[in-house]
Design an enzyme around this catalytic site. Sequence first.
Site, PDB file in Angstrom:
ATOM      1  N   GLY A   1       0.242  -0.934   6.586  1.00  8.03           N
ATOM      2  CA  GLY A   1      -0.717   0.155   6.750  1.00  8.03           C
ATOM      3  C   GLY A   1      -2.100  -0.384   7.044  1.00  8.03           C
ATOM      4  N   ALA A   2      -3.105   0.468   6.933  1.00  8.86           N
ATOM      5  CA  ALA A   2      -4.499   0.058   7.139  1.00  8.86           C
ATOM      6  C   ALA A   2      -5.406   1.027   6.397  1.00  8.86           C
ATOM      7  CB  ALA A   2      -4.848   0.041   8.623  1.00  8.86           C
ATOM      8  N   ASP A   3      -6.578   0.528   6.025  1.00 14.48           N
ATOM      9  CA  ASP A   3      -7.591   1.400   5.426  1.00 14.48           C
ATOM     10  C   ASP A   3      -8.428   2.065   6.511  1.00 14.48           C
ATOM     11  OD1 ASP A   3      -6.981   0.809   2.631  1.00 14.48           O
ATOM     12  OD2 ASP A   3      -7.635  -1.209   3.141  1.00 14.48           O
TER      13      ASP A   3
ATOM     14  N   GLY B   1       0.812  -1.213   0.000  1.00 10.72           N
ATOM     15  CA  GLY B   1       0.000   0.000   0.000  1.00 10.72           C
ATOM     16  C   GLY B   1       0.840   1.255   0.000  1.00 10.72           C
TER      17      GLY B   1
ATOM     18  N   GLU C   1      -1.097 -10.544   3.358  1.00 12.12           N
ATOM     19  CA  GLU C   1      -0.801  -9.704   4.522  1.00 12.12           C
ATOM     20  C   GLU C   1      -1.081 -10.463   5.817  1.00 12.12           C
ATOM     21  OE1 GLU C   1      -1.577  -5.342   2.400  1.00 12.12           O
ATOM     22  OE2 GLU C   1      -3.193  -6.302   3.525  1.00 12.12           O
TER      23      GLU C   1
END
Length: 219
Positions: free
Chosen positions: A82-84, A29, A103
Amino acid sequence: MNQLEMKKLAAQAALEYVTADTIVGVGSGSTVNCFIEALGTIKNKIQGVVAASKASEELLRKQGIEVFNANDVSSLDIYVDGADEINPQKMMIKGGGAALTREKIVAALAKKFICIVDSSKQVDVLGSTFPLPVEVIPMARSQVGRKLVALGGAPEYREGVVTDNGNVILDVHNFSILNPVEMEKELNNVAGVVTNGIFALRGADVVIVGTPEGAKIID
């Protein structure tokens, strides 16, 4: 300070968790791309990395960093991703880049999961701003879609996207995920689902948030 600058702050701060002569787990990402760039500045300090996507592998190799196969590694000290979305309990929605299954695999190898985000990714309830990605075996797409509707979701086929594993993605809208652990388990039990983008059973241990005031560490 713009969003990219905040991502770079978080990525740079994550370097503090990289110890010498180790293999680092790396997700995928836009924020992770910033971390890969930062990792290139200390590449001689580490043995190499295990990457969670082909796109990350390519970027790492361009930085001259050795990439190991997950099958050749028994454990990792850290995994950086990361993260949404991320909630106060350090549980996440991930999968905007369609790499959620790999992931989860690499995260499961790690002793410590470090999540790097900018402040826009922080939410009180998962599903508030971002649909939930679900990786599905292609022949089960319609069947899984009907099950997701029955659970109250509004699945949307992510057209033109094939995961690194050869599967498809359904993005599920209208889910307010009040119990992420139970929802993650329930969705993973649906026949045809490879995995879903809730990271609650294995959440983050440390969250580094890039803010206009600097990198904020939550552990």
